[in-house]
Design an enzyme around this catalytic site. Structure first.
Site, mmCIF file in Angstrom:
data_model
loop_
_atom_site.group_PDB
_atom_site.id
_atom_site.type_symbol
_atom_site.label_atom_id
_atom_site.label_comp_id
_atom_site.label_asym_id
_atom_site.label_seq_id
_atom_site.Cartn_x
_atom_site.Cartn_y
_atom_site.Cartn_z
ATOM 1 C CE LYS A 35 -4.151 -0.021 2.309
ATOM 2 N NZ LYS A 35 -5.059 0.053 3.439
ATOM 3 C CG LEU A 156 -14.218 9.555 7.498
ATOM 4 C CD1 LEU A 156 -14.573 8.400 6.581
ATOM 5 C CD2 LEU A 156 -12.832 10.073 7.168
ATOM 6 C CD GLU A 158 -15.800 3.142 3.594
ATOM 7 O OE1 GLU A 158 -16.205 2.505 2.608
ATOM 8 O OE2 GLU A 158 -15.302 2.605 4.606
ATOM 9 C CE LYS A 210 -17.640 5.907 14.216
ATOM 10 N NZ LYS A 210 -18.004 6.598 13.008
ATOM 11 N N GLY A 259 -34.634 -1.482 2.832
ATOM 12 C CA GLY A 259 -33.842 -2.089 1.758
ATOM 13 C C GLY A 259 -33.301 -3.439 2.170
ATOM 14 C CB CYS A 266 -18.866 1.965 10.411
ATOM 15 S SG CYS A 266 -17.238 2.608 10.030
HETATM 16 N N1 LIG Z 1 -14.253 3.394 7.002
HETATM 17 C C1 LIG Z 1 -15.064 4.265 7.573
HETATM 18 O O1 LIG Z 1 -16.007 4.772 6.955
HETATM 19 C C2 LIG Z 1 -14.860 4.682 9.008
HETATM 20 C C3 LIG Z 1 -15.514 5.837 9.482
HETATM 21 C C4 LIG Z 1 -15.315 6.203 10.808
HETATM 22 C C5 LIG Z 1 -14.514 5.439 11.652
HETATM 23 N N2 LIG Z 1 -13.915 4.310 11.154
HETATM 24 C C6 LIG Z 1 -13.050 3.553 12.060
HETATM 25 O O2 LIG Z 1 -11.698 3.906 11.769
HETATM 26 C C7 LIG Z 1 -10.838 2.770 11.905
HETATM 27 C C8 LIG Z 1 -10.114 2.514 10.595
HETATM 28 O O3 LIG Z 1 -11.078 2.190 9.605
HETATM 29 P P1 LIG Z 1 -10.686 2.091 8.057
HETATM 30 O O4 LIG Z 1 -11.958 1.835 7.340
HETATM 31 O O5 LIG Z 1 -9.838 3.227 7.697
HETATM 32 O O6 LIG Z 1 -9.804 0.753 8.080
HETATM 33 P P2 LIG Z 1 -8.914 0.169 6.899
HETATM 34 O O7 LIG Z 1 -8.913 -1.296 7.076
HETATM 35 O O8 LIG Z 1 -9.339 0.770 5.602
HETATM 36 O O9 LIG Z 1 -7.459 0.735 7.214
HETATM 37 C C9 LIG Z 1 -6.700 0.366 8.329
HETATM 38 C C10 LIG Z 1 -5.235 0.450 7.928
HETATM 39 O O10 LIG Z 1 -4.433 0.267 9.103
HETATM 40 C C11 LIG Z 1 -3.280 -0.464 8.732
HETATM 41 N N3 LIG Z 1 -2.701 -1.052 9.944
HETATM 42 C C12 LIG Z 1 -3.166 -2.088 10.687
HETATM 43 N N4 LIG Z 1 -2.357 -2.295 11.742
HETATM 44 C C13 LIG Z 1 -1.361 -1.395 11.667
HETATM 45 C C14 LIG Z 1 -0.230 -1.115 12.473
HETATM 46 N N5 LIG Z 1 0.034 -1.822 13.578
HETATM 47 N N6 LIG Z 1 0.600 -0.109 12.109
HETATM 48 C C15 LIG Z 1 0.361 0.612 10.982
HETATM 49 N N7 LIG Z 1 -0.701 0.394 10.174
HETATM 50 C C16 LIG Z 1 -1.560 -0.598 10.516
HETATM 51 C C17 LIG Z 1 -3.806 -1.479 7.741
HETATM 52 O O11 LIG Z 1 -2.770 -2.011 6.939
HETATM 53 C C18 LIG Z 1 -4.803 -0.623 6.936
HETATM 54 O O12 LIG Z 1 -4.187 -0.025 5.824
HETATM 55 C C19 LIG Z 1 -11.741 1.626 12.352
HETATM 56 O O13 LIG Z 1 -11.727 1.555 13.752
HETATM 57 C C20 LIG Z 1 -13.122 2.054 11.858
HETATM 58 O O14 LIG Z 1 -14.146 1.509 12.624
HETATM 59 C C21 LIG Z 1 -14.055 3.930 9.855
#
Ligand SMILES: NC(=O)c1ccc[n+]([C@@H]2O[C@H](COP(=O)([O-])OP(=O)(O)OC[C@H]3O[C@@H](n4cnc5c(N)ncnc54)[C@H](O)[C@@H]3O)[C@@H](O)[C@H]2O)c1
Length: 460
Positions: A35, A156, A158, A210, A259, A266
């Protein structure tokens, strides 16, 4: 300010890019080296509208960098945001493995005082877990650095993440230390020029806020799906009910769509995590369990309707279905907990073939459901419909709103449409010549004689 973002997924990448856009110097770190290599070549591993241009501009300005090296990135940073994934564990709880592992890495490599900000969605008490894990790693090294752990959950969405991040509805900060809240205020100051939206509270309240937000949204969807089942029983129309209910200013129109169930990274995981967390406290969170149960059931509703419709026509085995939309919602390539994947699995198990199309999620989908004898990825909607016994709409991408039905009807084997997102008017679809089956509404049949032959049971 010098900021380190740990975890460069949907949240970390968007947050890091937006922080850089606001003038901060940001390093985005990820353990996934592939990545990081892609990002360093200007390739963005996720689909998020508006992100590419913003990212390239900030990389070019030198304010945004990508790395997989902890020691290098921790040297210069004063603040680090934890944005790693917190997936659902087998027992439904939040899996904090990556939080622990990143915290241990911070403690192993930090070389000065640091403010650690937990942005990942985590259950109450996780800030203390981070605190303890970092301290243990520092003790092991025999070094003494000052650090604090703050909660700053992310809200946020997606598909609209860049906009949400640049113009947040609110920024929730959980901390009891005045020094930490001052640093957080400084970081977010450029995002608040229009008006102040920063809320400072204790850590546990921030962590719960949250979950509470996602639970509230999930509850609205499950409630509407429950009411949709009742509407079907009495021949009412859930879309009309939605308008009647949403017009109450205390309720509003958002998140009231019936739906094929909610998915994504999430809502499902956060509802389950809070049920599990409450269980651990000896508290039976009955309403949360119902939200989850209704959603699990809802993901099978379209399959049930398809099975019933084709029962008298030899069943689903040997039939071919066009599935339009694979991602869990429009404007994203995210397939996590997508209802379409549940349906595809059920159809394949029943012996049917599928022709799949999604505007952006097909590369990701090919990993989850590899192409094969009974799985075909089509280049567009029309090609997906070619030779099919029915079309099934599973994600409400805007481009599906105006399908070219004239063309579709020339390639379809049978004029049958299952609408898992209630995007069309039953009357119009019937006039075009479709047997139209949606959720929470009366089925509309092109040929009224068929109605008695193939009446579909109304319960989900
Ligand atoms: N996706 C959403 O819409 C959203 C919105 C709000 C909150 N969240 C929360 O935010 C958090 C992240 O979600 P996301 O969707 O971005 O996840 P994601 O899986 O897209 O990304 C997580 C990233 O963290 C990296 N990672 C894992 N362990 C690591 C480490 N030890 N050191 C460095 N990098 C590491 C992974 O390789 C990955 O690229 C989650 O807790 C999720 O619930 C997500």
């Amino acid at each position: 300010m010098e900021i380190l973002i740990i975890g460069t997924g949907y949240v970390g990448l968007v947050t890091g890019t937006c922080m850089a856009e606001m003038g901060h110097h940001v390093i985005c770190l990820d353990i996934n080296e592939e990545k990081v290599a892609q990002l360093n070549q200007g390739i963005i591993p996720i689909y998020e509208p508006g992100l590419h241009e913003l990212l390239m501009r900030n990389v070019a300005s030198g304010r945004l960098k990508f790395t997989s090296s902890y020691p290098q990135s921790l040297t210069d940073s004063k603040v680090c945001f934890l944005c790693v994934d917190t997936p659902v564990a087998a027992d439904g709880s939040a899996n904090l493995h990556q939080i622990r592992s990143a915290s241990a890495a911070i403690g192993a490599h930090m070389s000065g005082d640091l403010l650690i900000v937990v942005k990942s969605t985590v259950p109450p008490g996780t800030a203390s877990v981070v605190q303890k894990t970092v301290q243990e790693a520092l003790d092991e090294r025999g070094v003494l650095y000052g650090f604090d752990v703050v909660s700053n959950p992310e809200f946020l969405k997606e598909g609209n993440a860049v906009n949400d991040c640049l113009k947040p509805d609110r920024v929730v900060i959980g901390t009891n230390r005045a020094e930490s809240s001052e640093i957080m205020k400084e970081i977010y100051a450029p995002f608040m020029l229009n008006h102040e939206r920063l809320m400072i509270m204790d850590v546990a309240s921030a962590e719960i806020t949250k979950y509470a937000s996602n639970i509230m949204l999930a509850a609205r969807i499950s409630l509407m799906n429950e009411l949709a089942g009742i509407c079907e029983k009495v021949g009412a129309n859930i879309d009309k009910v939605r308008l009647g209910v949403g017009s109450d200013s205390r309720i509003g129109y958002q998140f009231l769509y019936a739906g094929a169930g909610y998915g994504g990274s999430c809502l499902p995981k956060d509802v389950k995590a809070m049920i599990s967390f409450a269980n651990g406290l000896g508290y039976n969170a009955e309403m949360l369990q119902s939200i989850n149960r209704v959603n699990e059931r809802q993901k099978h509703v379209i399959f049930g309707k398809m099975k019933a419709y084709f029962e008298k026509a030899g069943g689903l085995a040997g039939k071919t279905f066009a599935i339009l939309g694979l991602s869990f919602k429009p404007d994203t390539d995210d397939l996590r907990e997508a209802s379409a994947l549940v349906l595809i699995e059920e159809l394949l198990k029943a012996g049917a073939s599928v022709r799949l199309f999604d505007p952006v999620a097909m590369p990701a989908a090919k990993k989850a459901v590899p192409p094969g004898e009974r799985v075909f990825y089509a280049k567009d909607e029309i090609s997906a419909a070619d030779g099919c016994d029915a079309i099934v709409l599973m994600t409400e991408w805007k481009q599906f709103r105006f399908l070219d039905f004239e063309k579709v009807s020339t390639v379809l084997k049978k004029m049958v449409f299952f609408d898992g997102r209630n995007q069309y008017s039953p009357d119009k679809m019937q006039k075009i010549g479709f047997d139209y089956i949606s959720i929470g509404k009366k089925n509309a049949y092109a040929d009224s004689l068929k109605k008695t032959e193939t009446q579909i049971p109304v319960t989900p």
